[in-house]
Write an enzyme that holds these catalytic residues in place. Structure first.
Site, PDB file in Angstrom:
ATOM      1  N   CYS A   1      74.703  34.533  46.312  1.00 33.96           N
ATOM      2  CA  CYS A   1      74.058  34.478  47.633  1.00 33.96           C
ATOM      3  C   CYS A   1      73.124  33.272  47.697  1.00 33.96           C
ATOM      4  O   CYS A   1      72.645  32.782  46.676  1.00 33.96           O
ATOM      5  CB  CYS A   1      73.335  35.788  47.939  1.00 33.96           C
ATOM      6  SG  CYS A   1      72.192  36.361  46.658  1.00 33.96           S
TER       7      CYS A   1
ATOM      8  N   SER B   1      72.032  35.643  42.429  1.00 32.64           N
ATOM      9  CA  SER B   1      71.259  34.879  43.417  1.00 32.64           C
ATOM     10  C   SER B   1      71.364  33.400  43.095  1.00 32.64           C
ATOM     11  O   SER B   1      71.523  33.014  41.931  1.00 32.64           O
ATOM     12  CB  SER B   1      69.787  35.282  43.349  1.00 32.64           C
ATOM     13  OG  SER B   1      69.181  34.737  42.181  1.00 32.64           O
ATOM     14  N   ASP B   2      71.248  32.547  44.117  1.00 32.63           N
ATOM     15  CA  ASP B   2      71.052  31.131  43.825  1.00 32.63           C
ATOM     16  C   ASP B   2      69.719  31.033  43.091  1.00 32.63           C
ATOM     17  O   ASP B   2      68.887  31.944  43.143  1.00 32.63           O
ATOM     18  CB  ASP B   2      71.064  30.298  45.111  1.00 32.63           C
ATOM     19  CG  ASP B   2      71.427  28.841  44.820  1.00 32.63           C
ATOM     20  OD1 ASP B   2      71.326  28.422  43.649  1.00 32.63           O
ATOM     21  OD2 ASP B   2      71.804  28.118  45.754  1.00 32.63           O
ATOM     22  N   CYS B   3      69.511  29.937  42.358  1.00 35.87           N
ATOM     23  CA  CYS B   3      68.411  29.919  41.401  1.00 35.87           C
ATOM     24  C   CYS B   3      67.053  29.983  42.077  1.00 35.87           C
ATOM     25  O   CYS B   3      66.716  29.134  42.893  1.00 35.87           O
ATOM     26  CB  CYS B   3      68.565  28.738  40.471  1.00 35.87           C
ATOM     27  SG  CYS B   3      70.086  29.004  39.517  1.00 35.87           S
TER      28      CYS B   3
END
Length: 768
Positions: free
Chosen positions: A263, A296-298
């Site tokens: 995401c 999750s994106d970082c």
């Protein structure tokens, strides 16, 4: 394991390649894995280490052995170790966008494996429109990844591909994507994922490596005029969501069976994607049935708390993300705040069990819990399997297949290596190395620059003309002199990561600085053909060069990878006949002057002059359009078979039998087996052998604000000179001839549909 390393670096420069050769004495390092019975015999008694049990039973056994604190170690990318159970630390974050990359902490290059095959940046590979190539690249990348894993240099989980839609030409990350079309993006994503993931053997759930489709969803603004991805709220209609932004992700999960979805940072309609239960649990898990984990994106959980202030406390943010369906946090936020969220009653431990169950199941499918990898499938792979001659040849072939010929006056390309005695090679990108591999790159096996590639065929004179791509001041006199005395001139222009990249969007579509001046002056002075080569991810308004009689050819080469220079020379000298087609529209500068990047609407709005986006909806002028691309030969298409009437079976009392309907719901009972074939005769009329992409487009009736035309299918064929072949497309009426209505429902449009293949048009009526 520590290794004793002695390094000597030698830089060898030859006309053929620039190699970074490192001579090292290095002890073999070992891979990271759990259930190592050789060093810890007690693990043999654990159910989760028993490979003869099913994945679900093994995962359940592991989860029930863990304390809450231990469980929380497994919902972050730098997963912790539990030594009492023989589970070591594991780093989830590795990247493999177009080759094994050292961008994530999970992968590194050393003397043992100094580099990996670096394929063209995705936007150029997509231009090949060749699904078997997409998959073949994935297979090579996963082989090199496994080989590096076996010597402790890489992980097994790769956060690639990027399948966002290249909606706006200014986007700095458009280069990473397969372009602007949902069908091409879907085919690219599912094919590359299959290449990465599909394991040999008869267990379909087994993974070679685990891929990840990102960034979910409607993510395509990085940093434009002060609007950045950490704060951007993408306002998207349900119609655009379901017919533009979501299809590649749906295909990735359903057709590609991807092991992960990531995401994004942005909000969609006011909700952070990583905290939206409808988007995560509802769609990815519920509707599409993801078999894998959601990551999750970082730091995006941190972002929606700290930057977007979506929750009042960090504990609420942690709870919201996990309850929405997030399984793994790239970053440390969930590691820091999840226990407190449980203690505060915001989250039950069972929600964490669910998340780690998805994460562990993925590692089980990779063989991580099966003991010593050298005794498992792919255990024989090692440094000898990275950068093999075959892999490097595929990188060159991928670049050749992607390069797009946009303009070619008679008598320009291909150049003859025998009649051209001297070639002027000019431009800031003419002798670049790293520029060719774009972003999310690794260290390549070696480089062949454009200058080196061209010099293998003819004598060259090289003048950069500008010190860099910004081209503040062009050395006009030097380049004119070189062009005036050479039999032909190749200008290698364009941009690099300094002008388009992650966190950096463009603000205009013009070649930077004095590049246009340099091109025009060279064209005036040149005595022979002038070939303009544009290296970039995004498109440009190059109308000045397109309309300049003296610029005889234009090639777009994307960021062509480690062998880019060789591929460019192959095309220029006619060793390879170009067959690439643009995967995105090239707009005029006036487009970006009037269209804000933040307007997510795909469809035009006549009330305010908004022109819409991409070839499917855009109503304005283009410089070049999606699917454009020339060859050194000509092709003709003839329709051999296609229906003129298709009827949709409806039940007797259906409302559309008694009143006039513009469309009918694409529901299962009416859609079953409702398909037809389109047969085409494709002829190569010239003497050059060539590959050719056959596109099948459809223009639906204008109902529900439908697309002007959209791609139904594409097929890459190879034809020797003066030969022909037949191409068959199977058209699924409900899938291919349907449109998405204003509420996001799929409807089959009734009335006249027009099929297009090249200049050929065929009308068919869909009725009831």
């Amino acid at each position: 394991m520590a290794s004793f390393v002695v390094s000597v670096f030698l830089v060898l420069v030859s006309w053929h390649c620039l190699s970074l050769v490192s001579v090292r004495v290095s002890a073999q390092t070992s891979p990271v894995f759990a259930c190592d019975a050789a060093t810890n015999p007690q693990v043999a008694s654990f159910g989760f280490c028993n490979a003869s049990l099913g994945t679900d039973a093994r995962v359940a056994d592991l989860v029930q052995r863990l304390t809450l604190q231990e469980k929380i170690l497994f919902i972050v990318n730098g997963a912790g170790s539990v030594s009492r159970l023989g589970i070591p630390k594991y780093e989830w974050w590795s990247e493999a966008l177009h080759g094994v990359s050292n961008v994530g902490p999970g992968t590194k290059f050393t003397g043992l494996v100094p580099g990996a095959t670096s394929f063209p940046q995705v936007i150029l590979t997509a231009a090949s429109f060749n699904t078997s190539l997409f998959e073949a690249i994935g297979r090579v990348v996963s082989t090199e990844a496994r080989a590096m894993y076996n010597v402790g240099l890489a992980g097994l989980t790769y956060w690639s591909p990027n399948i966002n839609i290249f909606r706006d030409p200014r986007w700095g990350r458009g280069q990473e994507t397969p372009g602007e079309d949902p069908l091409l993006s879907s085919k690219y994503g599912s094919s590359y994922v299959k290449g990465l993931q599909q394991a040999d053997g008869d267990d379909p759930s087994r993974l070679k490596v685990a891929a990840c489709c990102k960034h979910y969803t409607a993510y395509d603004v990085d940093n434009w005029k002060g609007v950045d991805r950490y704060h951007f709220n993408a306002v998207v209609t349900q119609q655009d969501m379901d017919d533009t932004f979501q299809p590649p992700f749906k295909s990735c999960v359903i057709d590609g069976n991807v092991a992960s979805v990531m995401c994004s940072y942005n909000q969609v309609n006011g909700k952070p994607t990583c905290a939206d239960p409808d988007l995560l649990s509802g769609v990815i898990r519920g509707q599409w049935k993801l078999n894998g984990y959601i990551v999750s994106d970082c730091d995006s959980v941190d972002v929606f708390y700290n930057n977007q202030h979506y929750t009042k406390t960090p504990e609420e943010a942690a709870a919201k993300a996990i309850l929405a369906g997030l399984d793994l946090n790239c970053g440390s936020f969930l590691g820091q705040h999840t226990e407190a969220a449980v203690k505060a009653g915001l989250l039950n431990e069972s929600a964490i069990d669910k998340a780690i169950t998805n994460n562990f199941a993925t590692l089980m499918r990779l063989g991580f819990f099966d003991g010593d990898p050298s005794k498992q499938p792919y255990g024989e792979l090692g440094p000898k399997d990275v950068c093999t001659p075959e892999h490097q040849e595929l990188a060159r072939e991928a670049a050749r297949q992607g390069i797009v010929l946009l303009k070619n006056k008679a008598g320009s390309l291909p150049l003859s290596p025998t009649t051209i005695k001297t070639l002027a090679v000019i431009g800031p990108n003419a002798n670049v190395t790293k520029t060719m591999i774009g972003n999310y790159e690794g260290i390549p096996c070696k480089y062949t620059t454009p200058l080196q590639g061209l010099t293998t065929s003819v004598a060259t004179t090289y003048v950069p003309g500008c010190t860099n791509v910004a081209c503040g001041t062009a050395q006009v006199d030097d380049v004119k002199k070189a062009a005036a005395s050479a039999d032909a001139t190749v200008l290698v222009m364009g941009i690099d990561q300094s002008l388009e990249r992650e966190s950096f969007d463009r603000v205009d579509l013009l070649l930077p600085g004095q590049q246009p001046l340099l091109i025009t002056e060279v064209a005036k002075a040149a005595k022979g053909p002038v070939i303009l080569v544009i290296m970039s991810g995004g498109g440009f308004d190059v109308s000045f060069a397109k309309n300049d009689e003296k610029v005889t050819s234009i090639l777009w080469v994307g960021y062509p990878g480690e062998a880019g220079g060789a591929a460019i020379a192959d095309v220029i000298f006619g060793y390879y006949n170009p067959s690439g087609r643009l995967p995105m529209t090239w707009y005029p500068q006036s487009y970006v002057d009037k269209v804000p990047m933040t307007n997510m609407n795909m469809r035009p709005d006549p009330s305010n002059g908004y022109p819409g986006r991409t070839y499917r909806f855009y109503t304005g002028e283009t410089i070049y359009t999606f699917g454009d691309g020339l060859s050194y030969t000509t092709f003709s298409h003839k329709l051999a078979k296609a229906p003129t009437l298709v009827s949709i079976p409806l039940e007797e009392d259906h409302v559309c039998r008694s009143s006039e309907c513009k469309s009918v719901e694409a529901v299962e009972q009416s859609c079953k087996n409702l398909a037809f074939d389109v047969h085409l005769r494709v002829q190569n009329r010239g003497s050059y052998g060539a590959s050719h992409t056959v596109f099948l487009f459809s223009t639906p009736p204008s109902v529900h604000n439908s697309a002007r035309k959209h791609l139904l299918g594409f097929e890459k064929v190879s034809l020797s000179g003066k030969s022909e072949t037949f191409v068959r497309f199977k058209v699924d009426v409900c899938k291919d001839l349907s449109v998405v209505d204003e509420l996001g429902s799929r409807k089959v449009a009734l009335g006249q549909h027009v099929l297009h293949v090249g200049s050929l048009k065929h009308s068919l009526t869909v009725g009831i």
